[in-house]
Design a protein around this motif. Structure first.
Motif, PDB file in Angstrom:
ATOM      1  N   LEU A  67       0.790  -1.168   0.063  1.00  0.00           N
ATOM      2  CA  LEU A  67       0.019  -0.065   0.127  1.00  0.00           C
ATOM      3  C   LEU A  67       0.882   1.336   0.084  1.00  0.00           C
ATOM      4  N   ALA A  68       0.251   2.297  -0.294  1.00  0.00           N
ATOM      5  CA  ALA A  68       1.102   3.617  -0.584  1.00  0.00           C
ATOM      6  C   ALA A  68       1.439   4.000   0.892  1.00  0.00           C
ATOM      7  N   GLY A  69       0.763   3.962   1.908  1.00  0.00           N
ATOM      8  CA  GLY A  69       1.172   4.334   3.075  1.00  0.00           C
ATOM      9  C   GLY A  69       0.776   5.705   3.545  1.00  0.00           C
ATOM     10  N   GLY A  70       0.926   6.051   4.835  1.00  0.00           N
ATOM     11  CA  GLY A  70       0.567   7.521   5.473  1.00  0.00           C
ATOM     12  C   GLY A  70      -0.730   7.704   5.389  1.00  0.00           C
ATOM     13  N   GLY A  71      -1.560   6.920   5.359  1.00  0.00           N
ATOM     14  CA  GLY A  71      -3.037   7.068   5.329  1.00  0.00           C
ATOM     15  C   GLY A  71      -3.778   5.734   5.682  1.00  0.00           C
ATOM     16  N   ALA A  72      -5.059   5.830   5.515  1.00  0.00           N
ATOM     17  CA  ALA A  72      -5.903   4.792   6.018  1.00  0.00           C
ATOM     18  C   ALA A  72      -6.105   4.002   4.506  1.00  0.00           C
ATOM     19  N   ASP A  73      -4.948   3.553   4.074  1.00  0.00           N
ATOM     20  CA  ASP A  73      -5.324   2.526   2.743  1.00  0.00           C
ATOM     21  C   ASP A  73      -5.922   1.376   3.015  1.00  0.00           C
ATOM     22  N   ILE A  74      -6.446   0.577   1.868  1.00  0.00           N
ATOM     23  CA  ILE A  74      -7.154  -0.656   2.236  1.00  0.00           C
ATOM     24  C   ILE A  74      -6.537  -1.471   1.152  1.00  0.00           C
ATOM     25  N   GLY A  75      -6.072  -2.813   1.470  1.00  0.00           N
ATOM     26  CA  GLY A  75      -5.485  -4.005   0.820  1.00  0.00           C
ATOM     27  C   GLY A  75      -6.416  -4.238  -0.016  1.00  0.00           C
ATOM     28  N   MET A  76      -7.588  -5.025   0.278  1.00  0.00           N
ATOM     29  CA  MET A  76      -8.633  -5.676  -0.354  1.00  0.00           C
ATOM     30  C   MET A  76      -9.902  -5.728   0.155  1.00  0.00           C
ATOM     31  N   THR A  77     -10.905  -5.274  -0.454  1.00  0.00           N
ATOM     32  CA  THR A  77     -12.337  -5.533  -0.426  1.00  0.00           C
ATOM     33  C   THR A  77     -12.942  -6.590  -1.042  1.00  0.00           C
ATOM     34  N   VAL A  78     -13.682  -7.359  -0.468  1.00  0.00           N
ATOM     35  CA  VAL A  78     -14.566  -8.427  -1.091  1.00  0.00           C
ATOM     36  C   VAL A  78     -15.862  -8.523  -0.527  1.00  0.00           C
ATOM     37  N   ALA A  79     -16.831  -8.066  -1.544  1.00  0.00           N
ATOM     38  CA  ALA A  79     -18.177  -7.651  -0.912  1.00  0.00           C
ATOM     39  C   ALA A  79     -19.273  -8.361  -1.969  1.00  0.00           C
ATOM     40  N   PHE A  80     -20.394  -8.464  -1.367  1.00  0.00           N
ATOM     41  CA  PHE A  80     -21.602  -8.869  -2.206  1.00  0.00           C
ATOM     42  C   PHE A  80     -21.363 -10.102  -3.266  1.00  0.00           C
ATOM     43  N   VAL A  81     -20.457 -11.119  -2.876  1.00  0.00           N
ATOM     44  CA  VAL A  81     -20.314 -12.130  -3.658  1.00  0.00           C
ATOM     45  C   VAL A  81     -21.778 -13.101  -3.929  1.00  0.00           C
ATOM     46  N   ARG A  82     -21.631 -13.640  -5.109  1.00  0.00           N
ATOM     47  CA  ARG A  82     -22.955 -14.562  -5.568  1.00  0.00           C
ATOM     48  C   ARG A  82     -22.434 -15.929  -5.239  1.00  0.00           C
ATOM     49  N   GLY A  83     -21.814 -16.548  -4.209  1.00  0.00           N
ATOM     50  CA  GLY A  83     -21.486 -17.893  -4.071  1.00  0.00           C
ATOM     51  C   GLY A  83     -20.073 -17.926  -3.531  1.00  0.00           C
ATOM     52  N   LEU A  84     -19.472 -19.148  -3.427  1.00  0.00           N
ATOM     53  CA  LEU A  84     -18.326 -19.406  -2.838  1.00  0.00           C
ATOM     54  C   LEU A  84     -17.254 -18.573  -3.673  1.00  0.00           C
ATOM     55  N   VAL A  85     -16.494 -17.844  -3.147  1.00  0.00           N
ATOM     56  CA  VAL A  85     -15.012 -17.119  -3.635  1.00  0.00           C
ATOM     57  C   VAL A  85     -13.912 -17.549  -2.885  1.00  0.00           C
ATOM     58  N   THR A  86     -12.802 -17.595  -3.565  1.00  0.00           N
ATOM     59  CA  THR A  86     -11.650 -18.173  -2.778  1.00  0.00           C
ATOM     60  C   THR A  86     -10.616 -17.097  -2.840  1.00  0.00           C
TER      61      THR A  86
END
Length: 181
Positions: free
Chosen positions: A147-166
């Motif tokens: 991540l860029a650093g120095g703030g509230a960065d986010i590595g990964m979001t996974v949301a609203f999936v339609r079944g099994l996601v790995t």
């Protein structure tokens, strides 16, 4: 593809909104070994419900739109995104429904072996279809996000999936108030 490639324009001005983008239903698009840099909103974008795409071995550097700029993004297109190098993009890799209001066209994605450095959001993955795979059991399948650093960065979001996601074996580094997943 260089958004600052025209010396006749204002220096430091990213003249291109996107490097490569689709507009409509196209299947089996392959984007391989392309360099995209200094664009405003999108490096490589697949738009609309479609299948068989491969985005592999590309480099994307310098996508500047804060909050909505992504190096690689798909809206509803089923795609394999592998072995890309992304630097200095506010967002690394993203996916979403083709129709974000109705929730139709969930993308089936395989995202493996990508390196993302200097992003505020490494991956923003919404509405993925069942069977989507982010990373994998082998070291070569791991996505790395610094991540860029120095703030509230986010590595990964996974949301609203339609079944099994790995989501497996990915590496995310940050500092301070950053979030991994």
């Amino acid at each position: 593809i260089d958004g600052e490639g025209n010396a006749g324009l204002t220096p430091g001005f990213n003249a291109y909104g996107a490097g490569i983008t689709t507009d409509g239903m196209f299947d089996n698009l392959h984007v391989e070994d392309v360099s995209v840099k200094n664009v405003y909103r999108r490096g490589i974008q697949i738009f609309d419900v479609s299948t068989g795409h491969e985005i592999t071995g590309n480099s994307v550097d310098g996508v500047e739109l804060v909050g909505n700029g992504y190096a690689i993004i798909t809206f509803g297109g089923d795609v394999s995104i592998t072995d890309n190098i992304i630097t200095n993009a506010t967002g690394g890799i993203a996916a979403n429904f083709a129709d974000t209001i109705g929730g139709t066209g969930p993308p089936l994605v395989t995202i493996q072996g990508n390196s993302i450095t200097g992003a505020d959001i490494g991956m923003n993955l919404n509405g993925l279809d069942a069977g989507s795979l982010i990373g994998g059991p082998l070291a070569a399948q791991r996505n790395t996000i610094a991540l860029a650093g120095g703030g509230a960065d986010i590595g990964m979001t996974v949301a609203f999936v339609r079944g099994l996601v790995t989501v497996q074996n990915n590496e995310i580094t940050g500092d301070g108030g950053d979030s991994a997943i």
